[in-house]
Design an enzyme around this catalytic site. Structure first.
Site, mmCIF file in Angstrom:
data_model
loop_
_atom_site.group_PDB
_atom_site.id
_atom_site.type_symbol
_atom_site.label_atom_id
_atom_site.label_comp_id
_atom_site.label_asym_id
_atom_site.label_seq_id
_atom_site.Cartn_x
_atom_site.Cartn_y
_atom_site.Cartn_z
ATOM 1 N N SER A 118 34.446 33.703 44.366
ATOM 2 C CA SER A 118 35.885 33.929 44.445
ATOM 3 C C SER A 118 36.430 33.219 45.674
ATOM 4 C CB SER A 118 36.111 35.430 44.582
ATOM 5 O OG SER A 118 37.327 35.696 45.235
ATOM 6 N N SER A 119 37.720 32.896 45.650
ATOM 7 C CA SER A 119 38.308 32.219 46.813
ATOM 8 C C SER A 119 38.425 33.155 48.014
ATOM 9 C CB SER A 119 39.686 31.648 46.461
ATOM 10 O OG SER A 119 40.544 32.672 46.011
ATOM 11 N N CYS A 120 38.233 34.468 47.827
ATOM 12 C CA CYS A 120 38.357 35.382 48.971
ATOM 13 C C CYS A 120 37.149 35.325 49.897
ATOM 14 C CB CYS A 120 38.627 36.812 48.511
ATOM 15 S SG CYS A 120 37.216 37.571 47.741
ATOM 16 N N TYR A 147 34.307 43.016 48.866
ATOM 17 C CA TYR A 147 33.991 42.130 47.747
ATOM 18 C C TYR A 147 33.516 40.775 48.279
ATOM 19 C CZ TYR A 147 34.936 39.556 43.404
ATOM 20 O OH TYR A 147 34.844 38.780 42.276
ATOM 21 N N LYS A 151 29.994 38.720 47.650
ATOM 22 C CA LYS A 151 29.971 37.399 47.014
ATOM 23 C C LYS A 151 29.317 36.356 47.928
ATOM 24 C CE LYS A 151 31.672 38.131 42.971
ATOM 25 N NZ LYS A 151 30.877 37.818 41.769
ATOM 26 N N HIS A 190 44.783 43.068 39.624
ATOM 27 C CA HIS A 190 45.332 42.005 40.461
ATOM 28 C C HIS A 190 46.828 41.863 40.186
ATOM 29 C CE1 HIS A 190 41.048 40.697 40.837
ATOM 30 N NE2 HIS A 190 41.465 40.550 42.076
ATOM 31 N N ARG A 220 49.876 32.319 46.411
ATOM 32 C CA ARG A 220 48.628 32.415 45.648
ATOM 33 C C ARG A 220 48.586 31.298 44.616
ATOM 34 N NH1 ARG A 220 47.890 35.432 49.145
ATOM 35 N NH2 ARG A 220 47.078 37.566 49.130
HETATM 36 P P1 GDP Z 1 44.591 39.142 46.568
HETATM 37 O O1 GDP Z 1 44.979 37.808 45.981
HETATM 38 O O2 GDP Z 1 43.132 39.255 46.829
HETATM 39 O O3 GDP Z 1 45.425 39.478 47.777
HETATM 40 O O4 GDP Z 1 44.826 40.262 45.471
HETATM 41 P P2 GDP Z 1 46.037 40.796 44.573
HETATM 42 O O5 GDP Z 1 46.127 39.995 43.322
HETATM 43 O O6 GDP Z 1 45.775 42.254 44.409
HETATM 44 O O7 GDP Z 1 47.382 40.658 45.438
HETATM 45 C C1 GDP Z 1 48.029 39.450 45.653
HETATM 46 C C2 GDP Z 1 49.371 39.665 46.318
HETATM 47 O O8 GDP Z 1 50.298 40.234 45.379
HETATM 48 C C3 GDP Z 1 49.403 40.586 47.530
HETATM 49 O O9 GDP Z 1 50.302 40.037 48.481
HETATM 50 C C4 GDP Z 1 50.004 41.878 46.962
HETATM 51 O O10 GDP Z 1 50.664 42.665 47.943
HETATM 52 C C5 GDP Z 1 51.001 41.308 45.971
HETATM 53 N N1 GDP Z 1 51.435 42.237 44.909
HETATM 54 C C6 GDP Z 1 52.730 42.484 44.551
HETATM 55 N N2 GDP Z 1 52.791 43.372 43.572
HETATM 56 C C7 GDP Z 1 51.515 43.699 43.248
HETATM 57 C C8 GDP Z 1 50.931 44.565 42.275
HETATM 58 O O11 GDP Z 1 51.598 45.227 41.498
HETATM 59 N N3 GDP Z 1 49.564 44.623 42.222
HETATM 60 C C9 GDP Z 1 48.779 43.883 43.069
HETATM 61 N N4 GDP Z 1 47.440 43.979 42.960
HETATM 62 N N5 GDP Z 1 49.298 43.072 44.021
HETATM 63 C C10 GDP Z 1 50.651 42.960 44.108
#
Ligand code: GDP
Length: 333
Positions: A118-120, A147, A151, A190, A220
């Protein structure tokens, strides 16, 4: 994109191929892609048939079936909230799954294994776009370090088995994935599936407002899972090195822009509100894809079209809990 016939690229169509995690987002896409490419002998086990955290069960499975190729797409995954709510499971289950599979694959004569990361795994503030060689150069983003640590250990395990035993284990690091078969849980998913669900439910209920976590400013990169499957198959056929490989799409948007695309796809016409009391996570994690570029591969599904088709598919398959939305509400691109 590359030849569709597996035999054209020296990949034996009758080879035994085990896709670990075939009911997950990435694993299911790999199965679709492998079938399309003519794979004749896929070995698949559901969680209730094989507990991948159980070393004895995994060893028994490998000794019995002796897969030639293994796609390791099984993992405990989740969004920013799931990572901080279940840190023990994110560390333990992922370490156990990958240790068991990599070790048993090596012991039982698997010819090649592809490990999905994963990119994280990259440091929070590494230079962007993220290059593979920035791994382990600085601290991780804390919201998903559990996580990420697992990984990173998986990458190191693959590299160690290659160095000591010559085991052909390769590691691919996809950017944020989405597509049909995702987890649409309102809290633990996500962002992309989470917002599809939230906007979908708002349209169903006739709500005026949808709340988006964080400030909306983090960037993202999103890639459709069918592109990931395509790239993974290419790597399995043509790549052999301990160097990890990024798989990205170049489709980078802010969370606010993503929300706008999802609002349009779901037909939501109300207001969007941001909730800055929720964490933003890492500010940006776009992948450098020079290594995939050098192999002649490029993602083919653009984000807007991918969101529209994913929404249409999940509505058609009733993956969303309120899955009785009318077809005319689905905009086509
Ligand atoms: P990340 O890419 O590992 O940070 O994982 P996420 O996909 O969970 O979150 C990506 C970004 O989307 C973060 O800045 C979250 O705060 C934002 N975000 C906004 N709304 C949501 C939501 O409903 N669910 C999640 N998971 N993230 C959200």
């Amino acid at each position: 994109m590359y030849p569709d016939s597996m035999s054209e690229t020296g990949f034996d169509a009758s080879a035994r191929i085990y896709v670990a995690g075939h009911r997950g987002l990435a694993g299911a896409a790999l199965v679709r892609r492998l079938r399309q490419a003519g794979a004749e002998h896929l070995i698949l086990r559901r969680h209730d048939e094989l507990d991948l955290t159980n070393q004895a069960a995994v060893e028994h499975f490998f000794a019995e079936h002796r897969p030639d190729y293994v796609f390791l797409a099984a993992a405990r995954v989740g969004g920013i909230r799931a990572n901080s709510t279940y840190p023990a499971e994110f560390v333990h289950d992922n370490l156990a799954i990958q240790n068991n599979i990599i070790h048993s694959a090596w012991r039982n004569g698997t010819r090649k294994l592809l490990f999905l990361g994963s990119s994280c795994i990259y440091p929070k503030l590494a230079p962007q776009p993220l290059r593979e060689d920035s791994l382990l150069t600085a601290p991780l983003e804390s919201s998903n370090e559990w996580y990420a640590i697992a990984k990173i250990a998986g990458i190191k395990t693959c590299q160690a088995y290659r160095r000591q035993y010559g085991f052909d284990a390769i590691c691919a690091m996809p950017t944020n994935l989405y597509g049909p078969g995702d987890n649409f849980d309102p809290l633990d998913s996500h962002v992309l599936p989470g917002l599809i669900r939230r906007f979908h439910e708002a349209v169903q209920r006739g709500d005026d407002t949808v709340t988006i976590w964080g400030t909306g400013t983090p960037l993202r990169e999103f890639m459709h899972v069918d592109d990931l499957a395509d790239a993974a198959l290419l790597l399995m056929q043509r790549y052999s090195s301990e160097e990890i490989v990024n798989i990205g799409s170049g489709d980078e948007v802010s969370i606010a822009e993503l929300a706008q695309l999802i609002a349009e796809a779901t037909g939501f016409r109300g207001r969007m509100e941001f909730d800055p009391s929720r964490p933003d996570g890492t500010p940006r994690k776009r992948l450098d894809t020079s290594r995939m570029d050098a192999l002649g591969w490029k993602a083919g599904i653009r984000l807007q079209a991918g969101i529209v088709s994913t929404y249409a598919a999940v509505v058609a398959d009733r993956e969303l809990p309120l899955g009785n939305i009318r077809a005319r509400q689905i905009r086509s691109s």
